[in-house]
Design an enzyme around this catalytic site. Sequence first.
Site, PDB file in Angstrom:
ATOM      1  N   GLY A 129       0.887  -1.165   0.058  1.00 54.38           N
ATOM      2  CA  GLY A 129       0.016  -0.009  -0.163  1.00 54.38           C
ATOM      3  C   GLY A 129       0.893   1.279   0.045  1.00 54.38           C
ATOM      4  NE  ARG A 132       0.155   9.335   7.912  1.00 56.94           N
ATOM      5  CZ  ARG A 132       0.183   9.157   9.188  1.00 56.94           C
ATOM      6  NH1 ARG A 132      -0.200   8.197  10.048  1.00 56.94           N
ATOM      7  NH2 ARG A 132       1.087  10.196   9.889  1.00 56.94           N
ATOM      8  N   GLY A 134      -3.669   2.645   5.385  1.00 57.60           N
ATOM      9  CA  GLY A 134      -4.542   1.617   6.164  1.00 57.60           C
ATOM     10  C   GLY A 134      -3.545   0.249   6.240  1.00 57.60           C
ATOM     11  CE  LYS A 135       2.504   0.507   3.766  1.00 57.16           C
ATOM     12  NZ  LYS A 135       2.270   2.185   4.040  1.00 57.16           N
ATOM     13  CB  SER A 136       0.481  -0.183   9.316  1.00 54.39           C
ATOM     14  OG  SER A 136       1.555  -0.178   8.763  1.00 54.39           O
ATOM     15  CG  HIS A 171       2.444   2.511  13.622  1.00 54.08           C
ATOM     16  ND1 HIS A 171       2.530   1.278  12.728  1.00 54.08           N
ATOM     17  CD2 HIS A 171       2.258   3.606  13.091  1.00 54.08           C
ATOM     18  CE1 HIS A 171       2.357   1.915  11.636  1.00 54.08           C
ATOM     19  NE2 HIS A 171       2.084   3.064  11.705  1.00 54.08           N
ATOM     20  NE  ARG A 175       3.809  -2.673  18.707  1.00 52.51           N
ATOM     21  CZ  ARG A 175       4.460  -1.692  18.253  1.00 52.51           C
ATOM     22  NH1 ARG A 175       4.128  -0.867  17.404  1.00 52.51           N
ATOM     23  NH2 ARG A 175       5.766  -1.337  18.959  1.00 52.51           N
ATOM     24  CD  GLU A 183      12.881  -0.550  18.941  1.00 49.92           C
ATOM     25  OE1 GLU A 183      14.133  -0.392  19.076  1.00 49.92           O
ATOM     26  OE2 GLU A 183      11.886  -0.205  19.418  1.00 49.92           O
ATOM     27  CG  ASP A 201       4.699  -1.646   9.838  1.00 48.65           C
ATOM     28  OD1 ASP A 201       5.133  -1.234   8.757  1.00 48.65           O
ATOM     29  OD2 ASP A 201       3.395  -1.113  10.393  1.00 48.65           O
TER      30      ASP A 201
END
Length: 292
Positions: A129, A132, A134-136, A171, A175, A183, A201
Amino acid sequence: MDGVAGFPFRDLPGGHRSFAGGHGLTGPDGARLLYVPAGRTPLDVPACDLVLADLLDGPERLGLLRRAGVVGERTQVVAVGVDHRVRSEEELARRLALWGARAVPDGTTIDTGRPPPLVAPPRRTLLLGGSRSGKSAEAELRLAAEPYVTYVATGPRGEGDAEWAARVRAHRERRPGHWETLETVDLARAVREATTPLLVDGLGTWLAAVFDEHGAWEGDRAPVWRRCDELVRAWRDAARPIVAVSDEVGMGVVPATAGGRTFRDALGRLNERLAAESEDVALVVAGRLLPL
């Protein structure tokens, strides 16, 4: 009257017994039903055969119930309180299938001794995507009801960049709190050694970090191609479900620099290679899912 894990059973007429402060019910045959009210997730209760829950209030609560053993492989999960929070019946059914749940019409008789067949999730999912898009959020939706998830963050933390730090914070707050966070830029190793489902991500920030690490914006890019090969091999052999987010770079403005164009082409090629090794690939546009 006796109890389980601090929740007393109370005898009721007809051989029924209540538990979980009245939200649970045990039938004469020993089958257990639990109603999960909005805003509360009773975890210190016995394993149940049927769970009724408002999943639109927070599907991550189902992940907590699975983590606590309240919901097992044979537990039937039925969504209640479904309403306009989901735009259509088709979208509701899609989400519930992702979470291992279903909705039934009023008056339905449910046989707790005959749970519906389990549908295994795709092992490898790639979500593409633009910015912004909306993929995440879609990626998080895919794994929301899992008991254990590792969120693999491949981007910088945002030190010295207030706008980026705000994105990272948004983010993190969105979640589920019980997810683990890793990380790392060693993404292939994270995939190979995963013991839980992974949410990556995203691939764009990972590839940018790899370019930085090897000084490949202007210099030798062979190490970048080797890292991409390594990731594709790990992705192909992934033992745990993995959902990865990546930027769709083929529909934007052509970068003004040679390094930028090389990065765009490298990410596009990586997306193509991972898509070829995935059971589920979709494009997210304006929050809408377009299966590919």
